[in-house]
Write a protein that holds these residues in place. Structure first.
Motif, PDB file in Angstrom:
ATOM      1  N   VAL A  40       0.848  -1.189   0.000  1.00 23.64           N
ATOM      2  CA  VAL A  40       0.000   0.000   0.000  1.00 23.64           C
ATOM      3  C   VAL A  40       0.886   1.243   0.000  1.00 23.64           C
ATOM      4  N   PRO A  41       0.583   2.257  -0.825  1.00 20.44           N
ATOM      5  CA  PRO A  41       1.380   3.488  -0.795  1.00 20.44           C
ATOM      6  C   PRO A  41       1.442   4.063   0.621  1.00 20.44           C
ATOM      7  N   PRO A  42       2.590   4.599   1.021  1.00 18.79           N
ATOM      8  CA  PRO A  42       2.746   5.103   2.398  1.00 18.79           C
ATOM      9  C   PRO A  42       1.648   6.068   2.829  1.00 18.79           C
ATOM     10  N   PHE A  99      -6.133  -2.383   5.808  1.00 20.92           N
ATOM     11  CA  PHE A  99      -7.028  -3.491   6.139  1.00 20.92           C
ATOM     12  C   PHE A  99      -8.492  -3.066   6.179  1.00 20.92           C
ATOM     13  N   VAL A 100      -8.775  -1.909   5.605  1.00 18.94           N
ATOM     14  CA  VAL A 100     -10.146  -1.412   5.563  1.00 18.94           C
ATOM     15  C   VAL A 100     -10.867  -2.001   4.350  1.00 18.94           C
ATOM     16  N   ASP A 101     -12.162  -2.213   4.476  1.00 18.58           N
ATOM     17  CA  ASP A 101     -12.972  -2.805   3.414  1.00 18.58           C
ATOM     18  C   ASP A 101     -13.297  -1.750   2.354  1.00 18.58           C
ATOM     19  N   MET A 102     -12.314  -1.452   1.510  1.00 22.49           N
ATOM     20  CA  MET A 102     -12.478  -0.423   0.480  1.00 22.49           C
ATOM     21  C   MET A 102     -11.366  -0.566  -0.554  1.00 22.49           C
ATOM     22  N   GLU A 103     -11.573   0.059  -1.743  1.00 18.44           N
ATOM     23  CA  GLU A 103     -10.491   0.172  -2.707  1.00 18.44           C
ATOM     24  C   GLU A 103      -9.510   1.247  -2.229  1.00 18.44           C
ATOM     25  N   ILE A 104      -8.221   1.012  -2.467  1.00 19.63           N
ATOM     26  CA  ILE A 104      -7.193   1.954  -2.027  1.00 19.63           C
ATOM     27  C   ILE A 104      -6.532   2.554  -3.259  1.00 19.63           C
ATOM     28  N   PRO A 105      -6.517   3.887  -3.389  1.00 20.38           N
ATOM     29  CA  PRO A 105      -5.876   4.507  -4.559  1.00 20.38           C
ATOM     30  C   PRO A 105      -4.374   4.272  -4.551  1.00 20.38           C
ATOM     31  N   CYS A 110      -6.084   1.265  -8.601  1.00 23.22           N
ATOM     32  CA  CYS A 110      -6.328   1.102  -7.176  1.00 23.22           C
ATOM     33  C   CYS A 110      -6.250  -0.373  -6.819  1.00 23.22           C
ATOM     34  N   MET A 111      -6.081  -0.632  -5.527  1.00 23.20           N
ATOM     35  CA  MET A 111      -6.161  -1.989  -5.004  1.00 23.20           C
ATOM     36  C   MET A 111      -7.635  -2.318  -4.766  1.00 23.20           C
ATOM     37  N   LEU A 112      -8.029  -3.521  -5.100  1.00 17.69           N
ATOM     38  CA  LEU A 112      -9.389  -3.955  -4.812  1.00 17.69           C
ATOM     39  C   LEU A 112      -9.571  -4.137  -3.312  1.00 17.69           C
ATOM     40  N   ALA A 113     -10.809  -4.177  -2.869  1.00 16.16           N
ATOM     41  CA  ALA A 113     -11.090  -4.424  -1.457  1.00 16.16           C
ATOM     42  C   ALA A 113     -10.531  -5.785  -1.053  1.00 16.16           C
ATOM     43  N   SER A 136      -7.600  -8.649 -12.461  1.00 18.00           N
ATOM     44  CA  SER A 136      -7.736  -7.936 -11.187  1.00 18.00           C
ATOM     45  C   SER A 136      -8.393  -6.578 -11.406  1.00 18.00           C
ATOM     46  N   GLY A 137      -9.649  -6.632 -11.756  1.00 15.98           N
ATOM     47  CA  GLY A 137     -10.470  -5.480 -12.085  1.00 15.98           C
ATOM     48  C   GLY A 137     -11.655  -6.004 -12.872  1.00 15.98           C
TER      49      GLY A 137
END
Length: 232
Positions: free
Chosen positions: A45-47, A54-60, A74-77, A165-166
């Motif tokens: 995960v980007p810093p 570990f949150v239930d969401m996509e991460i940019p 983004c990373m998928l949930a 992965s998308g």
């Protein structure tokens, strides 16, 4: 209960993610659950967003949340990643192709289960990110290539597993043609507001069989064609 985004104890947050998000979403394969406990998601995960690991969401991965969702960067949930890996069921003797490397996290999960993983990424910034992350993770059986994943890698196939992965509107035949006999392609297929996680298996005599396993919504992979819309 303190939100996971505010938790500084990564091991406790990882445990909570597995128990509260992953298991409750019917990810029950003990090997997948062990992988999720072993592979450090926060390292991919980007810093700037590590508190959201570990949150239930996509991460940019690049830019703002809105930009990342539109561009698919983004990373998928976590629960979506875990269930797709469970559906793919990679085995120690199998070769895997992933489309959409992102930060390299899903490729890392697959590499722990498969003999070899090639992961494709069209964005040069994400290619560099994924390579760096996977190198730091010490994984020698995974390769990141900059390429348009909508065409796959016909020169390197056939593959036992292909994972997208998308999301895509439909799975192109060129990717199905790169599946080995008994091979599985896992993708999130359809249009908003509801898409279906789909597993397509190549059969020896019957061509392909398709199973739609669960509903979700995920950002689009780039350069995958959409079917023409009907017009009156």
């Amino acid at each position: 209960m303190q939100p996971l985004a505010m938790t500084t104890d990564y091991e406790q947050a990882r445990h909570n993610m597995i128990e509260q998000q992953i298991r409750t979403w019917e990810v029950l394969d003990p090997q997948v659950l062990e992988l999720l406990a072993q592979v450090r998601r926060e390292d991919f995960v980007p810093p700037a967003h590590r508190a959201l690991s570990f949150v239930d969401m996509e991460i940019p991965l690049v830019g703002s949340v809105e930009e990342a969702m539109v561009s698919g960067r983004c990373m998928l949930a976590p629960r979506v990643e875990a269930r797709m890996v469970q559906d793919a069921d990679p085995r120690p003797f199998e070769k895997v192709l992933e489309v959409g490397a992102g930060s390299g996290y899903v490729a890392a999960l697959l590499a722990h289960r498969a003999q070899r993983v090639i992961t494709l990424e069209i964005d040069p910034d994400l290619v560099e990110m994924a390579r760096d992350n996977l190198q730091r993770a010490g994984l020698s059986n995974v390769e990141v290539r900059q390429a348009d994943g909508s065409r796959g890698l016909p020169g390197d196939g056939p593959f036992d597993v292909i994972m997208l992965s998308g999301s895509v509107a439909e799975v192109p035949q060129v990717l199905l043609d790169q599946l080995a006999e008994g091979g599985r392609l896992v993708a999130i297929v359809g249009e908003e507001p509801m898409m279906r996680a789909t597993v397509i298996t190549r059969r020896r005599e019957a061509g392909f069989s398709t199973a739609q396993r669960w509903d979700t919504v995920a950002p689009r992979l780039r350069h995958f064609a959409a079917p023409p819309r009907f017009r009156f």
